[in-house]
Design a protein around this motif. Structure first.
Motif, PDB file in Angstrom:
ATOM      1  N   THR A 174     -14.070   4.723  10.569  1.00  0.00           N
ATOM      2  CA  THR A 174     -13.858   3.745  11.640  1.00  0.00           C
ATOM      3  C   THR A 174     -13.880   4.564  12.924  1.00  0.00           C
ATOM      4  O   THR A 174     -13.182   5.569  13.039  1.00  0.00           O
ATOM      5  N   CYS A 184     -15.318   0.513  16.548  1.00  0.00           N
ATOM      6  CA  CYS A 184     -14.210  -0.289  17.065  1.00  0.00           C
ATOM      7  C   CYS A 184     -14.317  -0.279  18.578  1.00  0.00           C
ATOM      8  O   CYS A 184     -14.469   0.781  19.183  1.00  0.00           O
ATOM      9  N   ASP A 236     -21.258  -2.019  11.292  1.00  0.00           N
ATOM     10  CA  ASP A 236     -20.583  -3.213  11.791  1.00  0.00           C
ATOM     11  C   ASP A 236     -19.689  -2.772  12.940  1.00  0.00           C
ATOM     12  O   ASP A 236     -19.587  -1.584  13.234  1.00  0.00           O
ATOM     13  N   VAL A 274     -15.746  -3.854  14.963  1.00  0.00           N
ATOM     14  CA  VAL A 274     -14.526  -4.645  15.002  1.00  0.00           C
ATOM     15  C   VAL A 274     -14.001  -4.565  16.415  1.00  0.00           C
ATOM     16  O   VAL A 274     -13.972  -3.491  17.017  1.00  0.00           O
ATOM     17  N   PHE A 284      -6.942  -5.361  16.828  1.00  0.00           N
ATOM     18  CA  PHE A 284      -7.409  -5.556  15.470  1.00  0.00           C
ATOM     19  C   PHE A 284      -6.798  -6.769  14.776  1.00  0.00           C
ATOM     20  O   PHE A 284      -5.625  -7.034  14.893  1.00  0.00           O
ATOM     21  N   ASN A 285      -7.653  -7.463  14.043  1.00  0.00           N
ATOM     22  CA  ASN A 285      -7.232  -8.522  13.146  1.00  0.00           C
ATOM     23  C   ASN A 285      -7.432  -7.931  11.750  1.00  0.00           C
ATOM     24  O   ASN A 285      -8.554  -7.550  11.404  1.00  0.00           O
ATOM     25  N   GLU A 333      -7.643  -9.031   8.747  1.00  0.00           N
ATOM     26  CA  GLU A 333      -8.659  -9.649   7.890  1.00  0.00           C
ATOM     27  C   GLU A 333     -10.062  -9.261   8.324  1.00  0.00           C
ATOM     28  O   GLU A 333     -10.924  -8.994   7.501  1.00  0.00           O
ATOM     29  N   ARG A 334     -10.289  -9.218   9.645  1.00  0.00           N
ATOM     30  CA  ARG A 334     -11.613  -8.855  10.161  1.00  0.00           C
ATOM     31  C   ARG A 334     -11.944  -7.393   9.837  1.00  0.00           C
ATOM     32  O   ARG A 334     -13.061  -7.065   9.477  1.00  0.00           O
ATOM     33  N   VAL A 335     -10.952  -6.514   9.961  1.00  0.00           N
ATOM     34  CA  VAL A 335     -11.138  -5.093   9.641  1.00  0.00           C
ATOM     35  C   VAL A 335     -11.547  -4.950   8.177  1.00  0.00           C
ATOM     36  O   VAL A 335     -12.522  -4.277   7.846  1.00  0.00           O
ATOM     37  N   GLU A 372     -12.746  -7.254   6.149  1.00  0.00           N
ATOM     38  CA  GLU A 372     -14.034  -7.906   5.903  1.00  0.00           C
ATOM     39  C   GLU A 372     -15.187  -6.962   6.264  1.00  0.00           C
ATOM     40  O   GLU A 372     -16.136  -6.791   5.496  1.00  0.00           O
ATOM     41  N   ALA A 373     -15.094  -6.331   7.437  1.00  0.00           N
ATOM     42  CA  ALA A 373     -16.141  -5.419   7.894  1.00  0.00           C
ATOM     43  C   ALA A 373     -16.271  -4.227   6.930  1.00  0.00           C
ATOM     44  O   ALA A 373     -17.377  -3.837   6.565  1.00  0.00           O
ATOM     45  N   LYS A 426     -17.651  -5.338   3.470  1.00  0.00           N
ATOM     46  CA  LYS A 426     -19.062  -5.668   3.585  1.00  0.00           C
ATOM     47  C   LYS A 426     -19.890  -4.378   3.690  1.00  0.00           C
ATOM     48  O   LYS A 426     -20.909  -4.232   3.035  1.00  0.00           O
TER      49      LYS A 426
END
Length: 120
Positions: free
Chosen positions: A52, A81, A100, A102, A106-107, A109-111, A113-114, A117
């Motif tokens: 990240t 990020c 990806d 973010v 930070f959220n 769930e989004r972290v 998910e990225a 994926k």
């Protein structure tokens, strides 16, 4: 086996936030770096599964570090990020090979998910 992650951000509390999200969800944080130069060194040394990467940092920014990591390992998985309003930098990052991005703050769930994926 847990996926190994290197967290790169010049703000210690941001690194702590990401580390907290990741460790609670079964990832192993193998290292942290506060700027792009250290990130490249640690990437080479630790060989993480995923990085990240903050975009805006002193010494060497995240995009430059991303390019150097991708030169070392074309298959490196890096998630950028960025704070709001850095869309142009995000486009540069994706073109440089980021999987990806973010947006901060930070959220969790989004972290996740990225990351999930990107790891396929």
């Amino acid at each position: 086996m847990a996926n190994k992650v290197l967290i790169v951000d010049d703000a210690a509390f941001m690194r702590m936030m990401i580390k907290d999200i990741l460790t609670k969800n079964g990832f192993e944080v193998v290292g942290e770096a506060q700027d792009g130069s250290v990130a490249v060194e640690k990437y080479e040394e630790l060989k993480p599964d995923l990085v990240t990467m903050d975009i805006t940092m002193p010494e060497k920014d995240g995009i430059q570090a991303l390019k150097e990591i991708k030169a070392m390992n074309p298959n490196a998985i890096v998630i950028m990020c960025s704070a709001m309003g850095q869309q142009a930098m995000v486009i540069d990052a994706i073109q440089a090979g980021a999987k990806d991005f973010v947006v901060k703050p930070f959220n969790a769930e989004r972290v996740l998910e990225a990351i999930n994926k990107a790891l396929g």
